[in-house]
Design a protein around this motif. Structure first.
Motif, PDB file in Angstrom:
ATOM      1  N   PHE A 198       0.831  -1.192   0.000  1.00  0.00           N
ATOM      2  CA  PHE A 198       0.000   0.000   0.000  1.00  0.00           C
ATOM      3  C   PHE A 198       0.871   1.249   0.000  1.00  0.00           C
ATOM      4  O   PHE A 198       2.028   1.225   0.458  1.00  0.00           O
ATOM      5  CB  PHE A 198      -0.879   0.047   1.255  1.00  0.00           C
ATOM      6  N   SER A 199       0.316   2.343  -0.481  1.00  0.00           N
ATOM      7  CA  SER A 199       0.950   3.642  -0.278  1.00  0.00           C
ATOM      8  C   SER A 199       0.748   4.043   1.179  1.00  0.00           C
ATOM      9  O   SER A 199      -0.107   3.499   1.883  1.00  0.00           O
ATOM     10  CB  SER A 199       0.337   4.687  -1.206  1.00  0.00           C
ATOM     11  N   ILE A 200       1.540   5.010   1.660  1.00  0.00           N
ATOM     12  CA  ILE A 200       1.425   5.456   3.053  1.00  0.00           C
ATOM     13  C   ILE A 200       0.012   5.970   3.344  1.00  0.00           C
ATOM     14  O   ILE A 200      -0.542   5.739   4.420  1.00  0.00           O
ATOM     15  CB  ILE A 200       2.464   6.547   3.358  1.00  0.00           C
ATOM     16  N   CYS A 201      -0.599   6.654   2.373  1.00  0.00           N
ATOM     17  CA  CYS A 201      -1.934   7.215   2.563  1.00  0.00           C
ATOM     18  C   CYS A 201      -3.027   6.169   2.411  1.00  0.00           C
ATOM     19  O   CYS A 201      -4.209   6.477   2.608  1.00  0.00           O
ATOM     20  CB  CYS A 201      -2.166   8.349   1.564  1.00  0.00           C
ATOM     21  N   ALA A 202      -2.669   4.931   2.037  1.00  0.00           N
ATOM     22  CA  ALA A 202      -3.607   3.825   1.852  1.00  0.00           C
ATOM     23  C   ALA A 202      -4.587   4.076   0.718  1.00  0.00           C
ATOM     24  O   ALA A 202      -5.649   3.437   0.656  1.00  0.00           O
ATOM     25  CB  ALA A 202      -4.355   3.522   3.144  1.00  0.00           C
TER      26      ALA A 202
END
Length: 468
Positions: free
Chosen positions: A233-237
């Motif tokens: 996932f990206s950090i921001c989800a």
């Protein structure tokens, strides 16, 4: 990942590159040792530590702290917990069989073997819980969220997984994510979502950790038995990025409304299983490139009718209802393993691809419209840089006991020293409080990234945890 799928990847690279939990640094592991890099800018990747002592299999760093968990090829059953800033080994633990993977967060350290998992308190390395007699897990597949949710496969014939609360040491729920055995899984940064892929690799599914309900189903391609190299996932989800043994990297976008809808569904009782069948992974072509649903246009009805003549109706419906990739990267060569993440670098969103060939590739990622990502920088991580401190962290080679803690000579006061006499212990032992102090110190990480690594103020005093 199974041995069959493993053969799909090339083995000429010789490097294993892993990002830390927030994608601010990475470790480069090889037969010559391991090295740690910080990722602060596009133009420069700074090497912060280098160890050349022996063939290394695993080197997992805890965020930006000085704690790193190391497993070597010469002692694959032994975990070494090191404080690389001091150049010391805090402790080491031996296990009944080879260590296949290690996961870290701020409170837990998880060690995965082929048929068992051990959960430690990272602040003092006490063994809190063990999960034994698991289904055979030769790839050491498991994932640990920052909120200490642990997921691991529980079947060798189907894609079933268990979500376990490693913080409270209780089982949460079981999810049947795929029909085929699992090959990849990962939690989102906030721990609310879990992405999975099977050995077929053509479908990526995202689940709500709260109740096990399916949030999204993404189609990576139509090839059968594609090996997923990484799933993050990206950090921001907001995004999930997946790489495989093909020449395409896929980025999928998460719809916040889908998350809300999944969270509102009835929660699954503890220990029960939610089933998500109909893989939709048909043997119907070699298309690896994703295409937006809008490109299908008026021909959807005609194509559906044509394909239905050859495949079951439920499979056809599933295929055309799955979301396609929001953005992609076309690689020059297939068959190499890539660890792919979406991270903020100099306040800009970038796609980072760490390849087993020893290179780190940085791509521009337009989160407003997606599409094909453009390569902007490649960094060669194969050769050590100059003026790097090298530390020997070798342990006791004669230690074969199970879960037996041993400390290296560099951590021990000299026999007969005044300090040793005052502490009331011989020079060849380390007290629990000393070990806890060093663990606590290693776990702490700088408040500001601009503070030099070897500055003493980087590690503020903390209250040592007393071992019960």
């Amino acid at each position: 990942m199974s041995d069959t799928n493993q053969k799909c990847f090339g083995k000429t690279g010789g490097f294993s590159i892993k990002f830390n939990q927030d994608y601010t640094s990475l470790s480069v592991v090889s037969k010559q040792g391991y090295r740690l890099f910080s990722l602060s800018s596009v133009d420069r990747v700074d090497e912060i530590f280098c160890s050349h002592d022996e063939d290394t299999r695993i080197a997992e760093r805890l965020f930006s702290s000085s704690l790193v968990a190391v497993v070597t090829a010469s002692e694959p059953h032994k975990l070494k917990v090191c404080h690389f800033k001091k150049g010391t080994e805090i402790c080491n633990y031996s296990y009944p069989s080879d260590i296949l993977s290690v996961k870290l967060n701020r409170s837990r350290l998880v060690v995965c073997l082929v048929d068992s998992i051990y959960i430690h308190n990272i602040r003092d390395m006490r063994l809190l819980h063990s999960i034994k007699n698991m289904s055979n897990n030769p790839a050491g597949l498991c994932t640990l969220s920052l909120s200490s949710h642990l997921a691991y496969p529980i079947s060798t014939t189907a894609g079933e997984l268990q979500i376990f609360d490693a913080g409270n040491l209780t089982s949460r729920l079981k999810v049947k994510a795929h029909d085929s055995p699992l090959s990849a899984m990962n939690f989102s940064f906030n721990g609310t979502l879990l992405a999975t892929a099977s050995e077929k690799g053509t479908v990526i599914r995202v689940f709500c950790v709260k109740n096990g309900q399916k949030v999204h189903e993404f189609r990576r391609g139509l090839k059968r038995h594609v090996s997923i190299g990484s799933l993050n996932f990206s950090i921001c989800a907001s995004y999930v990025v997946a790489s495989s043994n093909t020449e395409t990297v896929h980025i999928f976008r998460i719809d916040p409304k889908s998350i809300e809808q999944a969270e509102r569904r009835n929660c699954i009782d503890n220990g029960s299983t939610t089933s998500n069948n109909n893989e939709g992974e048909t043997d119907g072509g070699d298309g690896d490139k994703s295409e937006d649903a809008s490109n299908i246009g008026w021909g959807m009805s005609f194509i559906t009718k044509a394909v239905t003549a050859y495949f079951p109706t439920n499979v056809v419906t599933d295929v055309f209802s799955q979301d396609r990739a929001y953005a992609t990267v076309q690689l020059a060569e297939a068959g190499l393993r890539y660890e792919c993440v979406i991270a903020k670098v100099e306040k800009e969103t970038r796609l980072l691809l760490a390849c087993e060939d020893g290179f780190l590739y940085m791509y521009d990622f337009d989160d407003s419209k997606g599409g094909e990502c453009k390569l902007i920088r490649a960094h060669d991580l194969r050769l050590p840089l100059h003026d790097i401190t090298e530390v020997d962290i070798g342990g006791n080679e004669n230690d074969t006991s199970v879960l037996n803690v041993k400390l290296t000579a560099s951590m021990m006061p000299a026999p007969g020293t005044y300090a040793g006499v005052l502490k009331g212990r011989p020079g060849d032992k380390m007290s629990d409080s000393d070990r806890c102090r060093d663990l606590c110190e290693a776990v702490e990480y700088p408040i500001k990234s601009t503070i030099p690594l070897f500055d003493e103020i980087q590690f503020p005093p903390v209250t040592p945890i007393t071992v019960e």
